[in-house]
Design an enzyme around this catalytic site. Sequence first.
Site, PDB file in Angstrom:
ATOM      1  N   GLU A  80      -7.394  47.507  17.195  1.00 54.01           N
ATOM      2  CA  GLU A  80      -7.389  48.779  16.452  1.00 54.01           C
ATOM      3  C   GLU A  80      -8.784  49.180  15.982  1.00 54.01           C
ATOM      4  O   GLU A  80      -9.464  48.388  15.315  1.00 54.01           O
ATOM      5  CB  GLU A  80      -6.438  48.650  15.245  1.00 54.01           C
ATOM      6  CG  GLU A  80      -6.255  49.952  14.486  1.00 54.01           C
ATOM      7  CD  GLU A  80      -5.178  49.854  13.406  1.00 54.01           C
ATOM      8  OE1 GLU A  80      -4.212  49.083  13.563  1.00 54.01           O
ATOM      9  OE2 GLU A  80      -5.319  50.560  12.395  1.00 54.01           O
ATOM     10  N   LYS A 258       0.624  46.347   5.546  1.00 54.77           N
ATOM     11  CA  LYS A 258       0.249  46.329   6.970  1.00 54.77           C
ATOM     12  C   LYS A 258      -1.267  46.451   7.099  1.00 54.77           C
ATOM     13  O   LYS A 258      -1.905  45.770   7.906  1.00 54.77           O
ATOM     14  CB  LYS A 258       0.962  47.469   7.713  1.00 54.77           C
ATOM     15  CG  LYS A 258       0.798  47.450   9.228  1.00 54.77           C
ATOM     16  CD  LYS A 258      -0.439  48.149   9.740  1.00 54.77           C
ATOM     17  CE  LYS A 258      -0.507  48.135  11.273  1.00 54.77           C
ATOM     18  NZ  LYS A 258      -1.764  48.693  11.789  1.00 54.77           N
ATOM     19  N   ASP A 274      -1.910  30.886  13.947  1.00 56.45           N
ATOM     20  CA  ASP A 274      -0.632  31.530  14.246  1.00 56.45           C
ATOM     21  C   ASP A 274      -0.480  32.784  13.364  1.00 56.45           C
ATOM     22  O   ASP A 274      -0.197  32.687  12.172  1.00 56.45           O
ATOM     23  CB  ASP A 274       0.471  30.500  13.966  1.00 56.45           C
ATOM     24  CG  ASP A 274       1.869  31.009  14.238  1.00 56.45           C
ATOM     25  OD1 ASP A 274       2.056  32.225  14.356  1.00 56.45           O
ATOM     26  OD2 ASP A 274       2.785  30.170  14.316  1.00 56.45           O
ATOM     27  N   HIS A 372     -11.686  57.309  12.742  1.00 54.35           N
ATOM     28  CA  HIS A 372     -11.182  57.056  14.097  1.00 54.35           C
ATOM     29  C   HIS A 372     -11.883  57.981  15.087  1.00 54.35           C
ATOM     30  O   HIS A 372     -12.265  57.581  16.174  1.00 54.35           O
ATOM     31  CB  HIS A 372      -9.680  57.332  14.177  1.00 54.35           C
ATOM     32  CG  HIS A 372      -8.838  56.243  13.576  1.00 54.35           C
ATOM     33  ND1 HIS A 372      -9.091  54.913  13.775  1.00 54.35           N
ATOM     34  CD2 HIS A 372      -7.727  56.284  12.814  1.00 54.35           C
ATOM     35  CE1 HIS A 372      -8.182  54.185  13.139  1.00 54.35           C
ATOM     36  NE2 HIS A 372      -7.348  55.001  12.549  1.00 54.35           N
TER      37      HIS A 372
HETATM   38  C1  MEV Z   1      -3.400  51.523   9.672  1.00 58.05           C
HETATM   39  O1  MEV Z   1      -3.378  50.506  10.644  1.00 58.05           O
HETATM   40  C2  MEV Z   1      -3.434  50.930   8.286  1.00 58.05           C
HETATM   41  C3  MEV Z   1      -3.318  51.936   7.144  1.00 58.05           C
HETATM   42  O2  MEV Z   1      -2.166  52.763   7.329  1.00 58.05           O
HETATM   43  C4  MEV Z   1      -3.202  51.147   5.869  1.00 58.05           C
HETATM   44  C5  MEV Z   1      -2.842  51.961   4.648  1.00 58.05           C
HETATM   45  O3  MEV Z   1      -2.252  53.046   4.790  1.00 58.05           O
HETATM   46  O4  MEV Z   1      -3.137  51.469   3.548  1.00 58.05           O
HETATM   47  C6  MEV Z   1      -4.503  52.859   7.094  1.00 58.05           C
END
Ligand code: MEV
Length: 418
Positions: A80, A258, A274, A372
């Site tokens: 990513e 995430k 892992d 991005h």
């Molecule tokens: C994207 O991979 C991760 C984000 O969505 C994390 C977040 O929203 O805090 C940018």
Amino acid sequence: MGSDIPGLYNMTPEERMKRVMLETGLSVEDVEGISQGGASISILDGMIENVIGTFELPVGIATNFIMNSTERLIPMAIEEPSVVAAASKAAKIARINGGFTVSTTDQIMIGQVQICDLEDPGKARDILTGKKQELLKFANSRDPLLVKFGGGARDLEFRILDSPVGQMLIVHILVDTRDAMGANAVNTMAEALAPGLEELTGGKVVLRILSNLAVKRLATAEAIFPKEELGGKEGVDMIMKAYYLATVDPFRASTHNKGIMNGVSAVVRATGNDTRAVEAGAHSYASVSGRYLPLTEYHINENGDLVGRITLPTAVGLVGGATRVHPAAKAAIKIMGVKTASELGEVLAAVGLAQNLGALRALAREGIQRGHMKLHARNLALQAGASAEEVDEVVKRLVKSGQVSASMAVNIINDLRK
Ligand code: MEV
């Protein structure tokens, strides 16, 4: 060594590697391990079944990290864009106040033995409690090497749980796994103990397996992020509002965590550990209170600066598994300069916190698409033939044009060269 390397972004991969070698003392042999095709097919063929090839990912270096006064460069293996840049940016902000303060608990993993069909689970628990020292001694006899290195089974805990098939007694074996991730050691001990537990209790053992909710192997990182770098009071307030949403809404907490795992898993992966074990641990730890919560916490200090903190389970090791055999993993560990599993856990915590602050800062300000887009524009510029001298200008004009495409990149390069 220093981890603040201005201009790393604008170097070629070869130049970056040379700079990393300079900073970390990485040998030519180490470099071969982490360069393309570093792992021989015979090593890979020994790792899983039915091997036919490889699946390569880029390894990027996150800069600017200081942890307990130690500078560390952080290798991250991830597909990513923006993750490496966001972690480096947040670490740069943290280093204004000395970087990350990190710590860990002991490196204790938990093995579970599930005993069913007991007439009296309470009585069974009392019997096993009385035999605890004998049981621990027996468990340790199964892994003399771990004991030699100062690890081994430390304690037993008992839980009686209600279930649709009646009450069951769950025995937790607490094992200090030292610098190993420890799944093998724990599973071996759990399996070895099972017949004795059946005999002592008259019950029937079903599962004998490690728990990934590694609540006795936690790493914590804390840092102060000055308000000036976050858009002043207004920026800090925006970040706090974004953070508070994660504290009250699992839909947001999921994405918040995430983002943390973007960084954590990229480092876990780069070290051959892992990723699923650490991810399962992180998400189950996030809901250990009964509610799914963010893994980070923030507050504003007396100066108006943002103080961030993260605690997460870190089931990772430096010995055993892919970490010891995969040449890229070995090189990654050397780059970070971590000597123990506990230090690797501390790196994961610091990277997780940095990743989260980086995401919140970007989201609360301009959103993440701009970052991005810049990387996308850079890739397009290079593909269209921009030289090292031209690339920054081409990216600037591409983003400004609002039309980030291959044909626009070619037009801009042609214009520049006129
Ligand atoms: C994207 O991979 C991760 C984000 O969505 C994390 C977040 O929203 O805090 C940018």
